[in-house]
Design an enzyme around this catalytic site. Structure first.
Site, mmCIF file in Angstrom:
data_model
loop_
_atom_site.group_PDB
_atom_site.id
_atom_site.type_symbol
_atom_site.label_atom_id
_atom_site.label_comp_id
_atom_site.label_asym_id
_atom_site.label_seq_id
_atom_site.Cartn_x
_atom_site.Cartn_y
_atom_site.Cartn_z
ATOM 1 N N GLU A 1 0.829 -1.206 0.000
ATOM 2 C CA GLU A 1 0.000 0.000 0.000
ATOM 3 C C GLU A 1 0.863 1.255 0.000
ATOM 4 O OE1 GLU A 1 -3.698 1.873 2.564
ATOM 5 O OE2 GLU A 1 -1.916 1.223 3.639
ATOM 6 N N GLY A 2 0.519 2.200 -0.878
ATOM 7 C CA GLY A 2 1.167 3.503 -0.886
ATOM 8 C C GLY A 2 2.677 3.445 -1.015
#
Length: 320
Positions: free
Chosen positions: A45-46
């Site tokens: 994520e991210g």
């Protein structure tokens, strides 16, 4: 064989808050996984350009604080703008090596003005085309101080050999209704991306697999104190309260019976590669299928709004 899919879990650290250098690491992971024959690679994520760890370390909720404003500005400046071609090199590698990609980014979309950011999960198919961009529906706790809430447009699935693949960001995976939306679309390979930490992946990965009778791939990033670049704004304040390990990985795979295929891998950077067999999905759906023979749509049914949200809708005058 169409029922077999070779997957690569890219458990790597970002070059924190440095878009260009982190993209180089992503691209190298794609090349390396292609050499191993992988047909799908997943990132945390991210990952590009990194998770906003400073929020918990610099008094992120303190109003009008210069440190937080400057770090936020630095973050936005290093976010990904898809419309401006920031992912073009990644798409080109996907096409060259015929590999599908799930990539977690911090997105700076022009359709929302270009100044706010979203934790987005991008799916690129094996032809190098971006097929969906899922903006995280609900940022978690202090994430709301820097990430904006997304919408349902990215609640989509995609064909990949015999599999139907979909994905969610971090704690979205705990939300029953977004999961149900993907199940209803035929998902049988679920991608769960995380900023890092086996505390996130060790329970929910097996639970989703058991609930959905699908394969579940959880991919996390890594982050340690030494991974903060020396040119990070206000680095001294960040390091003052930062633990030695901020994200220890925990990437893993669970099978459609809810048992481990690969247990969470900790504190190890690199690719985790494994081949999964679609036939295992059909075997486990024999006695339970949450949106098929073991469902009652006449009693309970989910309605999903997949409209891409914006604050403006323009109606152009086409008359000359």
């Amino acid at each position: 064989m169409e029922n077999l899919l070779k997957v690569a879990l890219a458990q790597i650290s970002p070059v924190w808050l440095n878009k260009a250098e982190t993209l180089k690491k992503v691209e190298q992971s794609i090349v390396d996984s292609a050499k191993e024959g992988a047909e799908l690679i997943v990132f945390g994520e991210g990952l590009v350009p990194g998770y906003p760890f400073w929020l918990a370390l610099t008094g992120g909720a303190e109003w009008n604080k210069t440190v937080n404003k400057q770090l936020h500005a630095h973050y936005v400046s290093n976010a990904i703008c898809i419309e401006k071609g920031d992912l073009e090199s990644v798409c080109n590698l996907s096409k060259k090596h015929k590999i599908a990609i799930y990539l977690g980014i911090i997105e700076r979309p022009l359709d929302r003005g270009g100044h706010s950011v979203y934790a987005s999960l991008v799916y690129i198919n094996e032809k190098g085309n971006i097929q969906s961009v899922h903006r995280k529906l609900q940022p978690t706790y202090d994430e709301r101080l820097t990430w904006s809430p997304g919408d349902g447009n990215g609640l989509q699935v995609h064909p990949l050999k015999q599999f139907t693949v979909g994905g969610l960001n971090c704690w979205e995976n705990w939300m029953p209704l977004p999961r149900a939306a993907l199940y209803g679309l035929g998902e049988d390979l679920h991608i769960a991306v995380w900023p890092g930490g086996d505390h996130n992946t060790k329970d929910i990965t097996r639970f989703i697999a058991r609930e959905s009778r699908s394969f579940v791939i959880s991919v996390s990033s890594l982050m340690t104190k030494k991974d903060f670049p020396k040119d990070t704004p206000h680095l001294d304040q960040i390091l003052e309260k930062a633990p030695d390990v901020l994200a220890n990985g925990g990437s893993c795979i669970a099978g459609p019976d809810g048992e481990w295929v690969i247990e969470p891998v900790l504190d190890k950077e690199g690719l985790i590669i494994h081949t999964i067999d679609f036939n295992r999905v059909l075997e486990e759906r024999q006695n339970f299928d949450p949106v098929g023979h073991y469902s009652r749509p006449d009693v309970t049914k989910l309605t999903v709004n997949r409209e891409r949200q914006s604050t403006v809708a323009f109606k152009e005058n086409t008359k000359e």
